[in-house]
Design a protein around this motif. Structure first.
Motif, PDB file in Angstrom:
ATOM      1  N   SER A  64       5.485  21.120  63.028  1.00  0.00           N
ATOM      2  CA  SER A  64       6.541  21.349  62.073  1.00  0.00           C
ATOM      3  C   SER A  64       7.867  21.842  62.907  1.00  0.00           C
ATOM      4  N   PRO A  65       9.004  21.896  62.367  1.00  0.00           N
ATOM      5  CA  PRO A  65      10.027  22.196  63.209  1.00  0.00           C
ATOM      6  C   PRO A  65       9.959  23.535  64.010  1.00  0.00           C
ATOM      7  N   ILE A  66       8.790  24.309  63.554  1.00  0.00           N
ATOM      8  CA  ILE A  66       8.867  25.677  64.252  1.00  0.00           C
ATOM      9  C   ILE A  66       7.587  25.806  65.219  1.00  0.00           C
ATOM     10  N   ALA A  67       6.456  24.878  65.156  1.00  0.00           N
ATOM     11  CA  ALA A  67       5.195  25.376  65.671  1.00  0.00           C
ATOM     12  C   ALA A  67       4.515  23.997  66.428  1.00  0.00           C
ATOM     13  N   LEU A  68       3.821  24.180  67.170  1.00  0.00           N
ATOM     14  CA  LEU A  68       2.902  23.281  67.998  1.00  0.00           C
ATOM     15  C   LEU A  68       1.553  23.562  67.427  1.00  0.00           C
ATOM     16  N   ARG A  69       0.419  22.343  67.753  1.00  0.00           N
ATOM     17  CA  ARG A  69      -0.898  22.651  67.502  1.00  0.00           C
ATOM     18  C   ARG A  69      -1.419  22.041  68.575  1.00  0.00           C
ATOM     19  N   GLY A  70      -2.386  22.896  69.064  1.00  0.00           N
ATOM     20  CA  GLY A  70      -3.159  21.893  69.976  1.00  0.00           C
ATOM     21  C   GLY A  70      -4.587  21.759  69.510  1.00  0.00           C
ATOM     22  N   PHE A  71      -5.106  20.671  70.149  1.00  0.00           N
ATOM     23  CA  PHE A  71      -6.122  19.730  69.982  1.00  0.00           C
ATOM     24  C   PHE A  71      -6.542  18.908  70.918  1.00  0.00           C
ATOM     25  N   CYS A  72      -7.819  18.409  70.932  1.00  0.00           N
ATOM     26  CA  CYS A  72      -8.650  17.497  71.976  1.00  0.00           C
ATOM     27  C   CYS A  72      -8.031  16.147  71.713  1.00  0.00           C
ATOM     28  N   ARG A  73      -7.547  15.388  72.319  1.00  0.00           N
ATOM     29  CA  ARG A  73      -7.168  13.916  72.116  1.00  0.00           C
ATOM     30  C   ARG A  73      -8.231  13.033  71.863  1.00  0.00           C
ATOM     31  N   ASP A  74      -9.403  13.513  72.506  1.00  0.00           N
ATOM     32  CA  ASP A  74     -10.771  12.595  72.515  1.00  0.00           C
ATOM     33  C   ASP A  74     -11.484  12.788  71.252  1.00  0.00           C
ATOM     34  N   CYS A  75     -11.639  14.015  70.751  1.00  0.00           N
ATOM     35  CA  CYS A  75     -12.558  14.325  69.557  1.00  0.00           C
ATOM     36  C   CYS A  75     -11.867  14.664  68.422  1.00  0.00           C
ATOM     37  N   GLY A  76     -10.516  15.056  68.617  1.00  0.00           N
ATOM     38  CA  GLY A  76      -9.820  15.460  67.590  1.00  0.00           C
ATOM     39  C   GLY A  76      -9.985  16.938  67.203  1.00  0.00           C
ATOM     40  N   THR A  77     -10.701  17.901  67.607  1.00  0.00           N
ATOM     41  CA  THR A  77     -10.855  19.072  67.366  1.00  0.00           C
ATOM     42  C   THR A  77      -9.525  19.992  67.416  1.00  0.00           C
ATOM     43  N   PRO A  78      -9.107  20.529  66.253  1.00  0.00           N
ATOM     44  CA  PRO A  78      -7.977  21.518  66.073  1.00  0.00           C
ATOM     45  C   PRO A  78      -8.349  22.869  66.955  1.00  0.00           C
ATOM     46  N   LEU A  79      -7.478  23.082  67.914  1.00  0.00           N
ATOM     47  CA  LEU A  79      -7.656  24.206  68.858  1.00  0.00           C
ATOM     48  C   LEU A  79      -6.793  25.423  68.760  1.00  0.00           C
ATOM     49  N   THR A  80      -5.436  25.265  68.534  1.00  0.00           N
ATOM     50  CA  THR A  80      -4.503  26.159  68.421  1.00  0.00           C
ATOM     51  C   THR A  80      -3.303  26.020  67.378  1.00  0.00           C
ATOM     52  N   PHE A  81      -2.653  27.163  67.181  1.00  0.00           N
ATOM     53  CA  PHE A  81      -1.526  27.125  66.135  1.00  0.00           C
ATOM     54  C   PHE A  81      -0.565  27.940  67.210  1.00  0.00           C
ATOM     55  N   GLU A  82       0.593  27.610  67.438  1.00  0.00           N
ATOM     56  CA  GLU A  82       1.480  28.314  68.402  1.00  0.00           C
ATOM     57  C   GLU A  82       2.906  28.246  68.161  1.00  0.00           C
ATOM     58  N   PHE A  83       3.804  29.239  68.389  1.00  0.00           N
ATOM     59  CA  PHE A  83       5.299  29.014  68.336  1.00  0.00           C
ATOM     60  C   PHE A  83       5.584  28.762  69.821  1.00  0.00           C
ATOM     61  N   PRO A  84       6.221  27.857  70.136  1.00  0.00           N
ATOM     62  CA  PRO A  84       6.685  27.546  71.552  1.00  0.00           C
ATOM     63  C   PRO A  84       7.415  28.428  72.107  1.00  0.00           C
ATOM     64  N   ASP A  85       8.135  29.450  71.613  1.00  0.00           N
ATOM     65  CA  ASP A  85       8.907  30.529  71.997  1.00  0.00           C
ATOM     66  C   ASP A  85       8.233  31.860  71.841  1.00  0.00           C
ATOM     67  N   GLY A  86       6.996  31.742  71.482  1.00  0.00           N
ATOM     68  CA  GLY A  86       6.260  32.999  71.434  1.00  0.00           C
ATOM     69  C   GLY A  86       5.156  33.407  72.521  1.00  0.00           C
ATOM     70  N   ASP A  87       5.011  34.681  72.489  1.00  0.00           N
ATOM     71  CA  ASP A  87       3.823  35.164  73.551  1.00  0.00           C
ATOM     72  C   ASP A  87       2.594  35.087  73.023  1.00  0.00           C
ATOM     73  N   MET A  88       2.293  34.771  71.809  1.00  0.00           N
ATOM     74  CA  MET A  88       1.073  34.893  70.984  1.00  0.00           C
ATOM     75  C   MET A  88       0.595  33.500  70.576  1.00  0.00           C
ATOM     76  N   MET A  89      -0.583  33.079  70.239  1.00  0.00           N
ATOM     77  CA  MET A  89      -1.071  31.959  69.745  1.00  0.00           C
ATOM     78  C   MET A  89      -2.383  32.363  68.818  1.00  0.00           C
ATOM     79  N   ASP A  90      -2.615  31.335  68.141  1.00  0.00           N
ATOM     80  CA  ASP A  90      -3.946  31.264  67.549  1.00  0.00           C
ATOM     81  C   ASP A  90      -4.919  30.343  67.816  1.00  0.00           C
ATOM     82  N   LEU A  91      -6.191  30.785  67.890  1.00  0.00           N
ATOM     83  CA  LEU A  91      -7.316  29.968  68.380  1.00  0.00           C
ATOM     84  C   LEU A  91      -8.031  29.720  67.146  1.00  0.00           C
ATOM     85  N   THR A  92      -8.512  28.679  66.815  1.00  0.00           N
ATOM     86  CA  THR A  92      -9.335  28.260  65.553  1.00  0.00           C
ATOM     87  C   THR A  92     -10.632  28.921  65.854  1.00  0.00           C
TER      88      THR A  92
END
Length: 147
Positions: A64-92
């Motif tokens: 989205s315009p405000i967030a990044l999501r981390g994932f594995c490019r090989d298996c597709g597992t969703p791993l994170t949600f994070e704001f690029p300018d923030g100090d916190m993140m979410d792990l699945t």
């Protein structure tokens, strides 16, 4: 504070996270539903500084315009949600090696909850071992059922 480990389904992306409680939450927003294909997603909010990527970092995309999501490019597992300018993140939660350690303490984006999916405990259930179609495929492929 304890260290908990996790990673993607194929094992390419692995992490160690310093966790100070068992608190987690469910996000019901449409962005998370679309990003995961689920009706909601369980997250653990954590300081980015408390996560160490022990193999490689996840790939990330701007979801989205405000967030990044981390994932594995090989298996597709969703791993994170994070704001690029923030100090916190979410792990699945599902990416932790022992997700049973976590307990949800709140819901986020409650305006888009799908009520029928909140409590399914009253529905009948089947174990993997009692489903011949799936069980037999696992046994033929690996000789055992998955953990």
């Amino acid at each position: 504070m304890q260290v908990m480990t996790g990673g993607c389904q194929c094992g390419r992306v692995r992490y160690a996270a310093r966790i100070d409680s068992n608190a987690a939450y469910l996000c019901h927003c449409r962005m998370c539903r679309r990003a995961t294909g689920g009706v909601s997603i369980a997250f653990r909010n954590i300081a980015k500084a408390d996560v160490t990527w022990t193999t490689v970092e996840p790939d990330r995309y701007r979801s989205s315009p405000i967030a990044l999501r981390g994932f594995c490019r090989d298996c597709g597992t969703p791993l994170t949600f994070e704001f690029p300018d923030g100090d916190m993140m979410d792990l699945t939660i599902g990416s932790f090696d022992d997700p049973s350690a976590f307990v949800p303490d709140h819901n986020f984006s409650v305006e888009t909850i799908l009520p029928a999916w909140l409590d399914c405990s009253h529905l009948p259930g089947t174990t993997l071992a009692d489903n011949p179609s799936t069980r037999d495929r696992w046994l033929a492929a690996c000789g055992k059922l998955p953990d």
